[in-house]
Enzyme design. Structure first.
Site, PDB file in Angstrom:
ATOM      1  N   THR A  46       0.823  -1.200   0.000  1.00  0.00           N
ATOM      2  CA  THR A  46       0.000   0.000   0.000  1.00  0.00           C
ATOM      3  C   THR A  46       0.861   1.255   0.000  1.00  0.00           C
ATOM      4  OG1 THR A  46      -1.669  -1.231   1.248  1.00  0.00           O
ATOM      5  CG2 THR A  46      -1.931   1.147   1.177  1.00  0.00           C
ATOM      6  N   TYR A 133       6.221 -12.791   2.750  1.00  0.00           N
ATOM      7  CA  TYR A 133       4.981 -12.570   2.018  1.00  0.00           C
ATOM      8  C   TYR A 133       4.914 -13.533   0.834  1.00  0.00           C
ATOM      9  CZ  TYR A 133       1.026  -9.555   0.597  1.00  0.00           C
ATOM     10  OH  TYR A 133      -0.225  -9.051   0.297  1.00  0.00           O
ATOM     11  N   LYS A 158       2.824 -14.449   5.515  1.00  0.00           N
ATOM     12  CA  LYS A 158       1.643 -13.720   5.071  1.00  0.00           C
ATOM     13  C   LYS A 158       1.233 -14.252   3.709  1.00  0.00           C
ATOM     14  CE  LYS A 158       0.033  -8.993   4.165  1.00  0.00           C
ATOM     15  NZ  LYS A 158       0.416  -7.574   4.094  1.00  0.00           N
TER      16      LYS A 158
END
Length: 300
Positions: A46, A133, A158
């Site tokens: 983000t 991730y 994640k």
């Protein structure tokens, strides 16, 4: 370090010249932290990590650390080639980050064994805790997930793939052999839409892009989820998150650009997105504002 609560992924503000607006970033982080997240993840997806150079990344992390003031942990993004990832990890260390979110290597399609090597080399270059991730070209098998989870300073995984069958096998495999604290995270875009399913396989934590612009909605959903208020959870999903996802899916990259537009709509001038992303059209911004209003109405 065990995380809990809603995880805050701030945007990276840019000024009219396209440079990072560090004072705005500090304000953005302070406002988010005051709402009570479980951690701050700065300069990650983000936060447009892909569009940041090393010097501005380091300063952005330092600004976030100072703005957070030790109230919650600060994780910083890092990824790309092994060499550049190590540089970003060391920059995050110098800036005072508490941990790293390790993003996938770029471009190349790699075997799972090579991905284990990638994580191991980066982990060896730092003592910071690392959350790995899994998304795009970073895909683990249950066996290689166990290998990665066994690296001493890797503390979490994640998931951004959304393959629940595979993720269930990873969770079971890792928990069967690991003898250290280890956490799993739902990292799909607009993770609230899938969190009921992830909770069912033992994944309690998730990242919330909505927290950037409407922490009250994000926390309202989280509290309804934790308390077992299924009726309210479903109202949030149907009246707010579903329309938001449908708008997000109209243009690639809107998972970031819409969030930034929503922060701007709240009065904080965070600027637009850097290429190759594009900012939302006026029509889509208007639709976004209506969706946010519907979400806030649910809080009553």
């Amino acid at each position: 370090m065990q995380l809990d609560g809603v995880l805050f992924f701030p945007v990276t503000p840019f000024d009219t010249d396209g440079n990072i607006a560090f004072d705005v970033l500090a304000e953005h982080v302070k406002h988010g932290v005051s709402a009570g997240p479980g951690a701050v993840f700065v300069a990650c997806g983000t936060g447009e990590f892909h569009a940041l150079e090393l010097g501005e990344f380091e300063r952005a992390v330092a600004v976030a650390v100072e703005a957070t003031g030790g109230r919650v942990p600060v994780f910083a993004g890092a990824g790309g080639s092994v060499a550049s990832t190590k540089q970003f990890v060391r920059a995050a260390e110098r800036a005072g980050a508490d941990g790293i979110l390790l993003l996938p290597p770029y471009l190349v399609t790699n075997p799972a064994a090579g991905l284990v090597r990638y994580v191991a080399e980066v982990a060896a270059a730092t003592e910071l805790p690392i959350i790995v991730y899994q998304r795009n070209n970073a895909r683990f098998t249950p066996e290689t997930a166990v290998e990665v989870a066994s690296i001493p300073n890797v503390v979490g995984l994640k998931d951004g793939l959304g393959d629940l069958d595979q993720m269930q096998r990873i969770v079971l495999s890792v928990r069967a052999v690991l003898d250290k604290p280890f956490q799993f995270f739902n990292g799909l875009p607009t993770a609230e839409m899938t969190q009921l399913a992830y909770r069912a396989i033992g994944v309690e934590l998730y990242s919330s892009a909505v927290f950037c612009f409407a922490p009250e909605i994000s926390l309202g959903f989280y509290q309804a989820l934790r308390s077992g208020d299924t009726a309210l959870v479903n109202r949030f999903l149907f009246e707010f998150y579903k329309p938001l996802v449908e708008l997000r899916d109209q243009v690639p990259g809107y998972a970031v650009a819409l969030v930034k537009a929503a922060v701007r709509a709240n009065g904080l001038e965070v600027g637009g997105v850097r290429p190759p992303l594009v900012d939302p059209s006026e029509e889509h911004v208007a639709a976004l504002e209506k969706i946010i209003a519907a979400g806030k109405a649910l809080l009553a």
